[in-house]
Design an enzyme around this catalytic site. Structure first.
Site, PDB file in Angstrom:
ATOM      1  N   GLU A 101       0.836  -1.200   0.000  1.00  0.00           N
ATOM      2  CA  GLU A 101       0.000   0.000   0.000  1.00  0.00           C
ATOM      3  C   GLU A 101       0.871   1.250   0.000  1.00  0.00           C
ATOM      4  OE1 GLU A 101      -4.113  -1.447   2.128  1.00  0.00           O
ATOM      5  OE2 GLU A 101      -2.520  -0.695   3.425  1.00  0.00           O
TER       6      GLU A 101
ATOM      7  N   CYS B 225      -1.397   7.006   9.666  1.00  0.00           N
ATOM      8  CA  CYS B 225      -0.176   6.437  10.240  1.00  0.00           C
ATOM      9  C   CYS B 225      -0.505   5.237  11.131  1.00  0.00           C
ATOM     10  CB  CYS B 225       0.524   7.519  11.058  1.00  0.00           C
ATOM     11  SG  CYS B 225       2.075   6.984  11.792  1.00  0.00           S
TER      12      CYS B 225
END
Length: 393
Positions: free
Chosen positions: A111, A380
């Site tokens: 990703e 994150c």
């Protein structure tokens, strides 16, 4: 004894052509040296390289079109290209961020995240790069570290890293497969190695990819805009520092016991080793214009977000020319952690700032990372190849 069959086998091995290298993973320096030794004119080399990196052309026929038979043969004999396959392109409507799922082949995917940002009144983008197909560090709060063990975990090749920039530019409409000028399209201005994997466990490929990114003839992003984040692989940190890229340390705790729980790698290189080494490279008191070390601190409710944690962190970072980036924890399915409320985040930041002012005569800069992409598991610590809403590329 050395038989005739053995001799024949050795001869076949010697005569077997070397495997072709993927051109996306080759630096300009390597390509220039190779092609110059084969008599390819410099003008042809520069034109081909511009088509590859400025136009994103991954078709060998278009790449070498009009450059002559000798150049076409020299390039084709040594190099190959495969198209970048974007399996999923998911847009976060709220922030404008995107998460791309990229097929690396051999049943491996990664990703990559595209983060929009405003700079000097112009919209640009930061690309968050993955360097492994998972992560062995098993940090307690990170989705990537919780992925199934042995699930095709491997280092990503140099061309696999660069292909993420190609995919990002393609998703933004900066590449359309033609040779026309793309300079006015939406741009990628910054690169952060903060995606899947630990860059320090893929040193050669990460540093070679960074060289391609920063080379003006290639992607042409300043070293100051290439940020390499590590959980604390000390030998790798030295290489990143010496090469001149921006360095970030994922610290996430103010003492060794807590950090060893959150980031198990701390048992190999502890906080004293890391911070004392950083002090040699980034000593406190340097002019504000000089490069700082970024310290990343994921703030987790009732875990590392107290006043005492903030004060201890200020003491630990006082000897450094650094910037503290506070990252409110982003939810990860299956983990027992929660994000602190905004008031707690602000309090932690204020306590850290005031304590650092009381310790040293110069302030330690601090910021809170803007949370983007939570709704598509692109923030994150959330990358784990999970997709719920997929849009066509």
């Amino acid at each position: 004894s050395y038989s005739f069959c053995t001799l024949l086998n050795d001869l076949v091995t010697v005569m077997r052509p070397l495997p072709k290298r993927n051109l996306l993973g080759v630096t300009w320096r390597q390509f220039n040296n190779d092609m110059s030794s084969k008599g390819v004119p410099g003008l042809h080399q520069k034109k081909l390289w511009k088509r590859l990196h400025k136009n994103g052309i991954l078709d060998m026929n278009i790449l070498t079109d009009g450059l002559g038979a000798n150049t076409k043969k020299a390039v084709g004999d040594s190099y190959e290209l495969q198209d970048v396959k974007i399996e999923a392109n998911v847009l976060d409507e709220g922030s404008g961020g995107r998460k791309l799922k990229i097929d690396l082949g051999y049943n491996r995917s990664i990703e990559t995240v595209i983060i929009p940002r405003e700079m000097n009144g112009k919209r640009t983008h930061t690309v968050c790069i993955s360097c492994q197909t998972g992560c062995t560090l098993t940090c307690a709060f990170c989705a990537t570290g919780q992925m199934a063990k042995g699930s095709n975990l491997s280092n990503i090749s140099t061309h696999g890293i660069i292909s993420q920039i190609v995919a990002a530019r393609r998703a933004l409409g900066q590449y359309d497969g033609s040779t026309k000028d793309m300079s006015t399209r939406q741009t990628v201005s910054n690169i952060v190695f903060m995606g899947m994997g630990e860059p320090g466990f893929n040193t050669r490929q990460v540093l070679q990819a960074a060289e391609i990114m920063s080379c003006e003839r290639s992607i042409g992003i300043s070293k100051k805009r290439i940020l390499v984040s590590t959980s604390g692989v000390l030998p790798f940190m030295e290489k990143v520092h010496d090469a001149g890229y921006q360095l970030a340390l994922s610290l996430h705790a103010a003492d060794d016991d807590l950090r060893s729980f959150l980031v198990p790698l701390n048992k190999r290189w502890n906080m004293n080793q890391l911070l004392s080494t950083l002090q040699k490279w980034y000593p406190a008191g340097l002019p504000s214009s000089t490069q700082r070390i970024m310290i990343e601190y994921t703030l987790i409710k009732d875990t590392n977000d107290s006043t005492e944690h903030a004060e201890l962190l200020a003491q630990s970072l006082a000897p450094l020319h650094c910037h503290l980036n506070i990252i409110p924890f982003n939810p990860v399915r299956g983990l027992p952690f929660e994000s602190p409320d905004p008031a707690t985040v602000d309090h932690f930041k204020d306590v850290f700032r005031e304590k650092s002012k009381a310790i040293v005569p110069y302030p330690i800069s601090v910021s809170v990372r803007c949370t983007m992409g939570v709704g598509i598991d692109a923030a994150c610590g959330q990358l784990s190849l999970q997709h719920e809403t997929v849009s066509a590329c």
